[in-house]
Design a protein around this motif. Structure first.
Motif, PDB file in Angstrom:
ATOM      1  N   PRO A  57      14.881  12.808   5.186  1.00 22.84           N
ATOM      2  CA  PRO A  57      14.449  12.551   3.807  1.00 22.84           C
ATOM      3  C   PRO A  57      13.990  11.115   3.559  1.00 22.84           C
ATOM      4  N   GLU A  58      14.607  10.149   4.229  1.00 18.62           N
ATOM      5  CA  GLU A  58      14.153   8.758   4.082  1.00 18.62           C
ATOM      6  C   GLU A  58      12.722   8.599   4.581  1.00 18.62           C
ATOM      7  N   LEU A  59      12.435   9.186   5.730  1.00 15.97           N
ATOM      8  CA  LEU A  59      11.084   9.127   6.284  1.00 15.97           C
ATOM      9  C   LEU A  59      10.102   9.841   5.365  1.00 15.97           C
ATOM     10  N   ALA A  60      10.484  11.019   4.885  1.00 14.45           N
ATOM     11  CA  ALA A  60       9.607  11.780   3.995  1.00 14.45           C
ATOM     12  C   ALA A  60       9.358  11.029   2.691  1.00 14.45           C
ATOM     13  N   LEU A  61      10.402  10.459   2.115  1.00 11.86           N
ATOM     14  CA  LEU A  61      10.249   9.726   0.859  1.00 11.86           C
ATOM     15  C   LEU A  61       9.355   8.503   1.052  1.00 11.86           C
ATOM     16  N   GLY A  62       9.560   7.788   2.140  1.00 12.55           N
ATOM     17  CA  GLY A  62       8.719   6.627   2.413  1.00 12.55           C
ATOM     18  C   GLY A  62       7.256   7.001   2.575  1.00 12.55           C
ATOM     19  N   LEU A  63       7.005   8.095   3.300  1.00 12.55           N
ATOM     20  CA  LEU A  63       5.627   8.542   3.495  1.00 12.55           C
ATOM     21  C   LEU A  63       4.998   9.007   2.189  1.00 12.55           C
ATOM     22  N   VAL A  64       5.765   9.702   1.352  1.00 11.52           N
ATOM     23  CA  VAL A  64       5.238  10.174   0.062  1.00 11.52           C
ATOM     24  C   VAL A  64       4.904   8.990  -0.833  1.00 11.52           C
ATOM     25  N   VAL A  65       5.772   7.992  -0.871  1.00 11.57           N
ATOM     26  CA  VAL A  65       5.511   6.814  -1.703  1.00 11.57           C
ATOM     27  C   VAL A  65       4.249   6.100  -1.215  1.00 11.57           C
ATOM     28  N   VAL A  66       4.122   5.929   0.086  1.00 14.13           N
ATOM     29  CA  VAL A  66       2.939   5.263   0.635  1.00 14.13           C
ATOM     30  C   VAL A  66       1.683   6.065   0.307  1.00 14.13           C
ATOM     31  N   LEU A  67       1.753   7.386   0.429  1.00 11.98           N
ATOM     32  CA  LEU A  67       0.586   8.218   0.120  1.00 11.98           C
ATOM     33  C   LEU A  67       0.202   8.121  -1.354  1.00 11.98           C
ATOM     34  N   PHE A  68       1.198   8.147  -2.249  1.00 13.23           N
ATOM     35  CA  PHE A  68       0.902   8.023  -3.677  1.00 13.23           C
ATOM     36  C   PHE A  68       0.255   6.678  -3.997  1.00 13.23           C
ATOM     37  N   VAL A  69       0.757   5.611  -3.395  1.00 13.75           N
ATOM     38  CA  VAL A  69       0.173   4.289  -3.639  1.00 13.75           C
ATOM     39  C   VAL A  69      -1.263   4.249  -3.119  1.00 13.75           C
ATOM     40  N   LEU A  70      -1.491   4.785  -1.930  1.00 11.44           N
ATOM     41  CA  LEU A  70      -2.843   4.792  -1.373  1.00 11.44           C
ATOM     42  C   LEU A  70      -3.797   5.633  -2.217  1.00 11.44           C
ATOM     43  N   VAL A  71      -3.342   6.779  -2.710  1.00 12.42           N
ATOM     44  CA  VAL A  71      -4.187   7.610  -3.558  1.00 12.42           C
ATOM     45  C   VAL A  71      -4.498   6.886  -4.865  1.00 12.42           C
ATOM     46  N   ALA A  72      -3.519   6.170  -5.423  1.00 14.39           N
ATOM     47  CA  ALA A  72      -3.759   5.408  -6.651  1.00 14.39           C
ATOM     48  C   ALA A  72      -4.803   4.316  -6.410  1.00 14.39           C
ATOM     49  N   VAL A  73      -4.713   3.641  -5.287  1.00 14.01           N
ATOM     50  CA  VAL A  73      -5.689   2.593  -4.967  1.00 14.01           C
ATOM     51  C   VAL A  73      -7.078   3.209  -4.775  1.00 14.01           C
ATOM     52  N   VAL A  74      -7.156   4.383  -4.146  1.00 16.67           N
ATOM     53  CA  VAL A  74      -8.440   5.064  -3.977  1.00 16.67           C
ATOM     54  C   VAL A  74      -9.043   5.392  -5.337  1.00 16.67           C
ATOM     55  N   ARG A  75      -8.218   5.860  -6.270  1.00 17.61           N
ATOM     56  CA  ARG A  75      -8.732   6.183  -7.610  1.00 17.61           C
ATOM     57  C   ARG A  75      -9.271   4.951  -8.305  1.00 17.61           C
ATOM     58  N   VAL A  76      -8.564   3.830  -8.186  1.00 18.72           N
ATOM     59  CA  VAL A  76      -9.026   2.590  -8.817  1.00 18.72           C
ATOM     60  C   VAL A  76     -10.345   2.136  -8.197  1.00 18.72           C
ATOM     61  N   VAL A  77     -10.435   2.194  -6.881  1.00 21.11           N
ATOM     62  CA  VAL A  77     -11.667   1.771  -6.203  1.00 21.11           C
ATOM     63  C   VAL A  77     -12.826   2.684  -6.609  1.00 21.11           C
ATOM     64  N   LEU A  78     -12.589   3.994  -6.704  1.00 20.98           N
ATOM     65  CA  LEU A  78     -13.641   4.912  -7.129  1.00 20.98           C
ATOM     66  C   LEU A  78     -14.107   4.613  -8.550  1.00 20.98           C
ATOM     67  N   ARG A  79     -13.179   4.297  -9.428  1.00 22.34           N
ATOM     68  CA  ARG A  79     -13.551   3.962 -10.802  1.00 22.34           C
ATOM     69  C   ARG A  79     -14.392   2.688 -10.845  1.00 22.34           C
ATOM     70  N   VAL A  80     -14.014   1.699 -10.050  1.00 24.33           N
ATOM     71  CA  VAL A  80     -14.783   0.453 -10.012  1.00 24.33           C
ATOM     72  C   VAL A  80     -16.179   0.709  -9.453  1.00 24.33           C
ATOM     73  N   VAL A  81     -16.276   1.532  -8.407  1.00 24.92           N
ATOM     74  CA  VAL A  81     -17.582   1.852  -7.820  1.00 24.92           C
ATOM     75  C   VAL A  81     -18.458   2.557  -8.845  1.00 24.92           C
ATOM     76  N   ARG A  82     -17.895   3.534  -9.561  1.00 21.71           N
ATOM     77  CA  ARG A  82     -18.678   4.233 -10.585  1.00 21.71           C
ATOM     78  C   ARG A  82     -19.159   3.298 -11.663  1.00 21.71           C
ATOM     79  N   THR A  83     -18.285   2.396 -12.107  1.00 22.57           N
ATOM     80  CA  THR A  83     -18.665   1.439 -13.145  1.00 22.57           C
ATOM     81  C   THR A  83     -19.785   0.527 -12.664  1.00 22.57           C
ATOM     82  N   MET A  84     -19.668   0.033 -11.432  1.00 24.37           N
ATOM     83  CA  MET A  84     -20.710  -0.850 -10.900  1.00 24.37           C
ATOM     84  C   MET A  84     -22.030  -0.113 -10.727  1.00 24.37           C
ATOM     85  N   GLU A  85     -21.987   1.142 -10.262  1.00 22.41           N
ATOM     86  CA  GLU A  85     -23.218   1.910 -10.107  1.00 22.41           C
ATOM     87  C   GLU A  85     -23.854   2.197 -11.467  1.00 22.41           C
ATOM     88  N   ARG A  86     -23.044   2.519 -12.457  1.00 20.52           N
ATOM     89  CA  ARG A  86     -23.574   2.761 -13.800  1.00 20.52           C
ATOM     90  C   ARG A  86     -24.218   1.494 -14.353  1.00 20.52           C
TER      91      ARG A  86
END
Length: 107
Positions: A57-86
């Protein structure tokens, strides 16, 4: 190079990182099945593995937290890219960059 291109490169790196993090449990299992130590999870191999119940469970929790953080960063980067393209499209069309209409001239 354009800033949007660099952000797209960053996005590709982030997506590759997500794939690598998601593959860690599979790599650990494959290592253990091949007689390895599971990358340090079972130091003596799978036959004499003395890990606490919380190791998985420690390994699973750590991996889930890392994945959530990475997905959040991807969403922010996508929003910035869309704004710059617009913004680039508006500048190319000769419109104001703010997206707001110009106020009427004073009388």
């Amino acid at each position: 190079m354009n800033n949007v291109v660099w952000l797209r490169v960053l996005l590709a790196v982030l997506l590759l990182t997500i794939l690598i993090v998601a593959a860690v449990p599979l790599l650990v299992l494959l290592n253990l099945a091949g007689g390895g130590s599971g990358f340090g999870l079972c130091t003596a191999g799978i036959i004499d593995c003395r890990t606490p119940f919380t190791a998985g469970p420690e390994l699973a929790l750590g991996l889930v937290v890392v994945l959530f953080v990475l997905v959040a960063v991807v969403r922010v980067v996508l929003r910035v890219v869309r704004t710059m393209e617009r913004r680039d499209q508006l500048q190319a069309a000769g419109r104001p960059v703010s997206g707001r209409p110009k106020p009427p001239p004073p009388r």
